[in-house]
Design a protein around this motif. Structure first.
Motif, mmCIF file in Angstrom:
data_model
loop_
_atom_site.group_PDB
_atom_site.id
_atom_site.type_symbol
_atom_site.label_atom_id
_atom_site.label_comp_id
_atom_site.label_asym_id
_atom_site.label_seq_id
_atom_site.Cartn_x
_atom_site.Cartn_y
_atom_site.Cartn_z
ATOM 1 N N LEU A 192 -7.000 -26.401 -0.151
ATOM 2 C CA LEU A 192 -6.919 -25.114 0.511
ATOM 3 C C LEU A 192 -8.096 -24.922 1.468
ATOM 4 N N ILE A 193 -9.272 -25.403 1.052
ATOM 5 C CA ILE A 193 -10.459 -25.298 1.897
ATOM 6 C C ILE A 193 -10.529 -26.460 2.883
ATOM 7 N N ASP A 194 -10.351 -27.682 2.360
ATOM 8 C CA ASP A 194 -10.536 -28.871 3.185
ATOM 9 C C ASP A 194 -9.550 -28.950 4.349
ATOM 10 N N LYS A 195 -8.324 -28.522 4.101
ATOM 11 C CA LYS A 195 -7.278 -28.698 5.113
ATOM 12 C C LYS A 195 -6.946 -27.418 5.870
ATOM 13 N N TYR A 196 -7.030 -26.268 5.174
ATOM 14 C CA TYR A 196 -6.483 -25.053 5.765
ATOM 15 C C TYR A 196 -7.506 -24.014 6.195
ATOM 16 N N LEU A 197 -8.789 -24.263 5.965
ATOM 17 C CA LEU A 197 -9.785 -23.260 6.312
ATOM 18 C C LEU A 197 -9.733 -22.916 7.800
ATOM 19 N N ASN A 198 -9.510 -23.931 8.622
ATOM 20 C CA ASN A 198 -9.426 -23.711 10.063
ATOM 21 C C ASN A 198 -7.988 -23.682 10.576
ATOM 22 N N LYS A 199 -7.065 -24.162 9.749
ATOM 23 C CA LYS A 199 -5.665 -24.241 10.185
ATOM 24 C C LYS A 199 -4.909 -22.944 9.918
ATOM 25 N N ALA A 200 -5.137 -22.353 8.758
ATOM 26 C CA ALA A 200 -4.431 -21.127 8.386
ATOM 27 C C ALA A 200 -5.178 -19.907 8.913
ATOM 28 N N THR A 201 -4.433 -18.820 9.091
ATOM 29 C CA THR A 201 -5.065 -17.573 9.508
ATOM 30 C C THR A 201 -5.759 -16.911 8.327
ATOM 31 N N PHE A 202 -6.559 -15.893 8.641
ATOM 32 C CA PHE A 202 -7.253 -15.167 7.584
ATOM 33 C C PHE A 202 -6.250 -14.576 6.590
ATOM 34 N N GLU A 203 -5.165 -13.979 7.113
ATOM 35 C CA GLU A 203 -4.169 -13.356 6.240
ATOM 36 C C GLU A 203 -3.448 -14.399 5.381
#
Length: 327
Positions: free
Chosen positions: A20-31
């Protein structure tokens, strides 16, 4: 529509995958990240869109859009209007979650577990408690948090049953390799090879013992100090002794030829010589020496016929071995 993230016996612990952190911290939106963490925190609880919206203070459209995003990323949602379990798992987080078969779950992405989590697992499972107690007895030392975390990983993530892990520990002690890194490495291999019964573990231990004995035998033949072999060395030496049944004299001859030609021991070169002998049914030192003399004579005859430069046995050995080096 109700949504529920069901982690079984892990429901009372807030665990999130490192992915969740390694892959999506910059990929996913805050929401989207906020929504994922909310689901992880409320695992085992049915959640409505209204409830999620009220707690997170974000619109229903954003919530539904976020769920669609996580679906596309490989998180599997099952939806129920009533009491059926609804689950979300990542690409690695699937199958049922229970104490005896916790495989490919959030535990898999957790590098090391803290003492509080380990203690809770021991309190909730007699099997896990037995594993830790027996492990201490077998290793003859108290288990560190790192030790306990590794054993849980072998059980939860790599899928090894308790009795198989205990057999692995007994083998490691017998082999004089009680470091947790070695135990973890072997356990991971067993997990990939589905060594999930006592019978399979016994067969693996027999194989490992033969492999270790083969390497020690090879060390004695070529008179080198003991060291850990590489995987390719293990495989080659085991094949020479246990599958092709070469004796010590032939292995020493192959080693000597390798050193004469290269100035040092090169596994690939030596293995190619032994492969050729195997393919030509050469099983004794006498046959190997005769075969070498015949090749010398044949090369000398060809040189005489073509007025080629004088024959060099080392170069000829290399020439004939090239056909085997890439096999």
């Amino acid at each position: 529509m109700n949504y529920k993230l069901d982690l079984g016996k892990l429901n009372n612990i807030f665990i999130a995958p490192t992915e969740l952190i390694d892959k999506y911290l910059n990929k996913a939106t805050f929401e989207q990240l906020k929504l994922a963490l909310y689901f992880f925190r409320h695992s085992g609880i049915y959640l409505t869109i209204d409830k999620i919206s009220d707690d997170l203070k974000i619109s229903k459209n954003i919530i539904e859009s976020g769920i669609s995003f996580w679906k596309k990323e490989g998180f599997n949602f099952e939806v129920s209007d009533k009491s059926q379990n609804v689950a979300i798992f990542s690409n690695e987080l699937k199958n049922s979650v229970n104490e005896s078969t916790i495989k490919n779950t959030f535990v898999k992405t957790t590098q090391k577990l803290d003492r509080a989590y380990i203690f809770k697992r021991m309190q909730s499972s007699d099997d896990i408690k037995l594993l830790m107690q027996e492990a201490e007895a077998i290793l003859s030392r108290p288990l560190s948090c790192n030790d306990q975390s590794t054993l849980l990983k072998l059980h939860d993530s790599d899928g090894l049953p308790i009795d198989v892990i205990l057999m692995l520990l007994q083998y490691s002690v017998g082999a004089g390799k009680i470091g947790i890194k070695y135990i973890e490495k072997v356990g991971e291999v067993w997990g990939k090879e589905n060594v999930d019964t006592i019978e399979k573990a016994e067969k693996k231990i027999i194989l490992l013992n033969k492999t270790n004995l083969s390497w020690k035998r090879f060390e004695n033949i070529i008179e080198i100090s003991h060291r850990a072999p590489t995987k390719k060395e293990e495989e080659a030496v085991y094949r020479w002794f246990e599958e092709w049944y070469f004796d010590d004299d032939l292995i020493k001859e192959a080693y000597d030829r390798c050193v004469d030609a290269n100035g040092k021991y090169i596994l690939k070169y030596m293995d190619s010589i032994i492969k050729r002998w195997h393919n030509e049914n050469i099983t004794t030192l006498g046959q190997a020496m005769l075969e070498l003399q015949n090749r010398k004579n044949a090369k000398r005859f060809n040189n005489q016929q073509t007025s080629s430069p004088s024959y060099n046995i080392d170069e000829y050995e290399k020439y004939n071995i090239f056909d085997y080096l890439e096999q």
